[in-house]
Design an enzyme around this catalytic site. Structure first.
Site, mmCIF file in Angstrom:
data_model
loop_
_atom_site.group_PDB
_atom_site.id
_atom_site.type_symbol
_atom_site.label_atom_id
_atom_site.label_comp_id
_atom_site.label_asym_id
_atom_site.label_seq_id
_atom_site.Cartn_x
_atom_site.Cartn_y
_atom_site.Cartn_z
ATOM 1 N N ASP A 9 1.578 -30.898 -54.554
ATOM 2 C CA ASP A 9 2.695 -31.020 -55.487
ATOM 3 C C ASP A 9 3.891 -30.359 -54.809
ATOM 4 O OD1 ASP A 9 4.575 -30.883 -57.478
ATOM 5 O OD2 ASP A 9 3.322 -29.797 -58.912
ATOM 6 N N ASP A 62 6.578 -34.979 -69.078
ATOM 7 C CA ASP A 62 6.711 -33.985 -68.010
ATOM 8 C C ASP A 62 8.114 -33.386 -68.040
ATOM 9 O OD1 ASP A 62 7.031 -32.557 -65.675
ATOM 10 O OD2 ASP A 62 6.208 -34.103 -64.357
ATOM 11 N N GLU A 66 4.132 -38.073 -60.094
ATOM 12 C CA GLU A 66 3.645 -36.822 -60.665
ATOM 13 C C GLU A 66 2.932 -37.015 -62.011
ATOM 14 O OE1 GLU A 66 7.226 -34.564 -60.500
ATOM 15 O OE2 GLU A 66 7.106 -34.355 -58.323
ATOM 16 N N LYS A 109 14.553 -30.192 -52.525
ATOM 17 C CA LYS A 109 14.038 -31.453 -53.073
ATOM 18 C C LYS A 109 15.172 -32.253 -53.712
ATOM 19 C CE LYS A 109 10.340 -33.160 -56.099
ATOM 20 N NZ LYS A 109 9.217 -32.742 -56.970
#
Lengths: 181, 623
Positions: B25, B208, B186, B87
């Site tokens: 992850d 999420d 994800e 990211k």
């Protein structure tokens, strides 16, 4: 496993070539093919095998998307019969149908003025879906009795419904955006 | 008849061989690595027992970059050389930096468009290289604790990642010498972690909510098949926004001006976050906010007050849920299970509202910070071939529509969002002017009607279209998306057979040259593999071109003068010679050379066939 790209989509999934589709059988056949062909099954194989898997899985996905959707399936059935429907050049010409379409479009434009626009849109959307179902039923009757010209006329109406449904989705997104700032 | 031959899957050469595979992850704030040991998926801690690795890289005066907890220690001491949140920059161009401004405090190297570079004392680095360092550290942690070399990894990406961002993530893995089995969304990983494929059938939603992003995915599970029906979300909405809303309220109550200093603001955000966590367990929290060195404001906030502050933000997440359900063509009552992912789903109000919306209590049993890595590890174990009997299959969709620019700066969608991948779709276009020899293709990603409002993925040109009247050429443009969601585009003029293709990535990813340069520094074998593949691809292309030319010369060489014929023959010999060499670039150049030398020849053959057709003869098939 060998995938024969020349078989039509019904043959590919082992289903009868007709408008009515057994959703469960279609889904089961699709999954059985994908579980053999999907590129994830070839994560350990060489580039060549992986590339072929991408092609095979793409083909099966396209076949499934075509048969799963009523409108696409109707168009596809006609094309298998060699009946050409050029929706760019030709349009439905049933006057009552065209009038109804105009009224539906106007109703869509007026949704914003309703007290609860989203509820008004949902009601209108149900009406459109009902008419769409009726149109498909007419297609099925015509097609299964091999009246291909009548079936073709119904398919020419599909584009109007595609546009209406797109419009419903667009308005819905806009209203949601407005509602939430 | 076209037949596709594929060897039997699941035939692992040695059934006793257990391949070391991990799930990663790769997060904005923290990263995790997990693996399946003795049938159980678990995240791997460092030597001090810490599972979360901060996604932070520090470039010191000397020695290799430091990653994780050690690096984070430098964020206050040496901020310009301590990089975090990269990211947010993955797959982004310099022109995108405005959208991430405020999130990242670094010095960017001014200049030349393309990939942003961050200035550090060890030289300029790209976000891909920084992510590569994080992946190297995770790889080292995994190899140390598993005692062997990694065979491969599954890396998770947000469902909302576009093509360039996915490609950048793969590039980072290549720099870390890692073999990527697959990129996994994800939320999909989270559903796998809950084992919802076992014994359940139905539609599930994965909600999420992380610190800075929100994703909603609608999946259908049936006998081990995971089908992603739709994804949606907001890439700029998360728990940090909760903190900001609470901090805003605190400022208002305490009478602090809006333009308070950066340091004070950071303190307020931390206080707000503490209040949020306290109100997860209690009805009321007391607050003390420093106004100056000696002066405090103290007050009290109730759960209800906080809920009023964050409800508008939760409403946004529910609007995205509504949209995803419509895309998936399901209703809230069709949802069998709701899985919660991301630290911000610990907020009770979020659980409550999500439960109301879907009409059932969401699942919260697995640590929402670890659940994605755990699911990735389970998928990696299967792709490594460690569970030959396992039938689990993931059918993914593309999150954003892929289209092409048409006249007037409009976008025509070729593959709509939420289409199952891999997929290949084609559409035909035609020339606009008489004698038009080339067509510019502009590949677009996004939902908006105007090109300018979407993301530009790539531009390329199909040239060498023989002269025809406007509307006579038939250019078939094919979009192919593979199982990772990466796109390649091919354009082919159907009458003449001229074609051009592109693997979409250079727009905001790295160019292949940049990657090659970086790879020379790394000790991995990835570069050799890549060069070998390039060489094979170019050799195949060379063979195709040579064959086509020979058959054309065999049929129509009388169309050429002696000199012209000699030029083409020379170019042909150069290509044939390059074909036997090891240099893929030399082959590519020789192919281009031959194409240039034979341009007129191709055009004349075209004219001749048109004349034949006009005089009542059948148009001959080319090639």
């Amino acid at each position: 496993m060998d995938l024969d790209f020349t078989r039509n989509y019904f043959e590919l999934f082992g289903l009868p070539q007709q408008f009515r589709v057994d959703d469960a059988a279609l889904m089961a056949a699709y999954r059985a093919l994908q579980s053999e062909l999907h590129p994830d099954r070839f994560a350990q194989s060489d580039d060549q095998a992986r590339r072929l898997a991408v092609q095979g899985a793409s083909h099966v996905n396209e076949a499934y998307a075509t048969l799963k959707d009523d409108g696409r399936r109707a168009r596809y059935l006609l094309s298998l019969k060699g009946t050409v429907v050029d929706e760019e050049k030709e349009s439905a010409h049933d006057p009552q149908f065209l009038l109804d379409q105009m009224e539906l479009r106007e109703a869509l434009e007026e949704v914003d003025q309703a007290a609860d626009p989203l509820a008004a849109l949902d009601a209108l959307s149900r009406d459109i879906e009902m008419r769409y179902t009726q149109m498909l039923a007419a297609f099925e009757v015509a097609f299964e009795s091999n009246n291909l010209e009548a079936a073709r006329q119904e398919v020419l109406k599909l584009r109007f419904f595609d546009r209406l449904r797109e419009e419903v989705a667009r308005i819905s997104e806009r209203l949601e955006d407005q509602l939430l700032g | 008849m076209a037949l596709l031959q594929i060897s039997e899957p699941g035939m692992s050469p040695d059934p006793h061989l257990h391949r070391l595979a991990v799930g990663i992850d790769l997060g904005t704030t923290n990263s995790l690595v997990a693996t399946v040991r003795n049938g159980v998926a678990e995240t791997l801690p460092d030597e001090k027992g810490r599972h979360l690795m901060p996604s932070v890289v520090h470039y010191p005066d000397q020695g290799p970059p430091q990653v994780g907890q050690e690096a984070r220690g430098y964020s206050a001491l040496d901020p310009l050389n301590t990089l975090s949140s990269v990211k947010r920059l993955m797959g982004r161009g310099v022109s995108d930096l405005k959208t991430v401004a405020g999130h990242v405090p670094y010095d960017f190297v001014p200049g030349d468009g393309g990939v942003p570079r961050i200035r550090t004392r060890q030289g300029d680095v790209t976000p891909v290289e920084v992510s590569g360092e994080i992946l190297k550290a995770l790889r080292a942690r995994a190899e140390a604790s598993l005692g062997g070399e990694l065979e491969g990894a599954v890396i998770t990406v947000p469902a909302y990642f576009d093509d360039a961002q996915r490609q950048a993530t793969k590039d980072a893995a290549r720099l870390a010498g890692m073999n990527v089995y697959r990129l996994l969304n994800e939320p999909t990983a989270a559903a796998i972690a809950y084992g919802l494929d076992k014994g359940q059938e139905g539609v599930i939603a994965v909600f999420d909510l992380g610190g800075g992003t929100f994703d909603i995915s609608i999946l259908r599970l049936n006998k081990g098949v995971f089908e992603v029906l739709a994804t949606g979300g907001d890439s700029a909405l998360g728990g940090d926004d909760f903190d900001r809303a609470i901090a805003g309220w605190m400022m208002q109550e305490a009478g602090i001006e809006g333009d308070t200093g950066h340091h004070r603001m950071r303190q307020l955000m931390m206080d707000a976050c503490a209040v949020k966590e306290a109100l997860s367990e209690r009805e009321e929290a007391r607050l003390k906010v420093a106004l100056s060195d000696s002066d405090y404001w103290s007050g009290c906030i109730t759960c209800e007050q906080m809920n009023c502050l964050i409800d508008p933000l939760i409403n946004k997440t529910l609007a995205a849920c509504r949209r995803a359900l419509r895309d998936a063509k399901v209703k809230p009552e069709d949802i069998l299970d709701v899985v919660m992912v991301g630290g911000s789903t610990r907020v009770p109000r979020v659980r409550e509202r999500v439960g109301e919306f879907f009409g059932r209590a969401p699942r919260v049993d697995i640590d929402p910070d670890k659940v994605v890595a755990v699911g990735a590890a389970l998928q990696a174990d299967i792709l490594a071939g460690n569970k030959p009997g396992d039938e689990m299959l993931l059918l993914d969709v593309i999150p954003l529509s892929l289209g092409i620019e048409t006249m007037g700066g409009l976008v025509e969608h070729i593959i709509p969002r939420n289409t199952t991948i891999p997929v290949s779709r084609a559409q035909e276009f035609t020339t606009f002017k008489d004698g038009q020899n080339a067509m510019a293709l502009h590949v677009i990603q996004g939902e908006r009607d105007l090109v300018d409002h979407n993301r530009s993925l790539a531009r390329f040109t199909l040239s060498g279209i023989p002269s025809m009247v406007a509307g006579a050429a038939r250019v078939r443009v094919t979009y192919q998306v593979d199982a990772d969601g990466l796109l390649s585009v091919n354009a082919r003029e159907m009458v003449s057979g001229v074609q051009s293709s592109i693997e979409v990535k250079p727009s905001y990813g790295l160019t292949d040259n940049e990657i090659e340069t970086m790879l020379t520094d790394s000790r991995s074998h990835a570069q050799e593999d890549m060069l070998a593949r390039r060489l094979r691809e170019q050799q195949v292309e060379a063979d195709r071109v040579l064959e086509a030319l020979d058959s054309a010369l065999g049929a129509d060489s009388e169309l050429l003068s002696q000199d012209e014929l000699k030029d083409i023959r020379d170019a042909r010999e150069q290509l044939a010679a390059a074909r036997e060499g090891e240099d893929h670039e030399a082959i590519a150049l020789a192919i281009k050379g031959l194409e240039r030398a034979s341009e007129d020849f191709v055009a004349r053959r075209m004219d001749q066939s048109v004349r034949k057709a006009m005089s009542g003869h059948r148009v001959e098939e080319f090639e």
